[in-house]
Design a protein around this motif. Structure first.
Motif, PDB file in Angstrom:
ATOM      1  N   SER A 147     -16.854  28.274 -29.391  1.00  0.00           N
ATOM      2  CA  SER A 147     -18.260  28.493 -29.077  1.00  0.00           C
ATOM      3  C   SER A 147     -18.936  27.153 -28.877  1.00  0.00           C
ATOM      4  N   GLU A 170     -26.660  32.119 -30.457  1.00  0.00           N
ATOM      5  CA  GLU A 170     -26.989  30.697 -30.423  1.00  0.00           C
ATOM      6  C   GLU A 170     -26.395  29.976 -29.221  1.00  0.00           C
ATOM      7  N   ARG A 204     -23.686  33.699 -34.075  1.00  0.00           N
ATOM      8  CA  ARG A 204     -23.252  32.594 -33.217  1.00  0.00           C
ATOM      9  C   ARG A 204     -23.389  32.961 -31.745  1.00  0.00           C
ATOM     10  N   GLN A 219     -21.937  36.740 -39.002  1.00  0.00           N
ATOM     11  CA  GLN A 219     -21.988  35.337 -38.624  1.00  0.00           C
ATOM     12  C   GLN A 219     -21.510  35.147 -37.193  1.00  0.00           C
TER      13      GLN A 219
END
Length: 146
Positions: free
Chosen positions: A57, A40, A37, A33
């Motif tokens: 983030s 992204e 991230r 995960q």
């Protein structure tokens, strides 16, 4: 699946807090995960004396930048790590041409909410929502306001 042999259930005690935090982390924040991230949007870490003590983030949402996953180790709280992370994000957002920062938080994270307010974030009129039974509300900061 039946009961696992030699397993019991009991009320948690304060002495269990560290193990519970570790279990929750391992259960819900898988390595994959975090890597996802990173694809992204930017993920930053705050480092103090060669130890990662904070992270945050962001994800671009049109002309806005959504702040997520902001966390500071309990042992580093009060050292302005959160403020440093938010300052870094605001500088990044301005440099990249974003007009607004926004984030979701919960009513029980008082210290975090006060930090966001000191940083110029205001609660939006958006209806609160829930994530796994936890109430969330949105805060925003236009980038022309300091």
């Amino acid at each position: 699946m039946g009961p696992i042999p030699n397993t019991t259930i009991r009320y948690a005690t304060p002495n269990d807090a560290e193990a519970i935090a570790s279990l929750l982390f391992e259960s819900f924040v898988e390595y994959e995960q975090i890597v996802a991230r990173m694809s992204e949007g930017p993920v930053w870490v705050a480092i103090h004396e060669e130890e990662i003590v904070g992270t945050v983030s962001v994800v671009a949402k049109a002309e806005s930048l959504y702040i997520r996953g902001m966390a500071v180790l309990p042992s580093a709280r009060g050292a302005r790590i959160g403020a440093l992370l938010l300052t870094h994000i605001a500088e990044f957002a301005r440099r990249e041409g974003f007009a607004r920062l926004f984030l979701s938080t919960t009513p029980f994270l008082d210290r975090a909410s006060r930090l966001y307010e000191r940083f110029g974030f205001q609660r939006t009129s958006d209806e609160p929502r829930e994530l796994f039974g936890t109430p969330l509300f949105t805060m925003e900061k236009p980038l022309n306001i300091e």
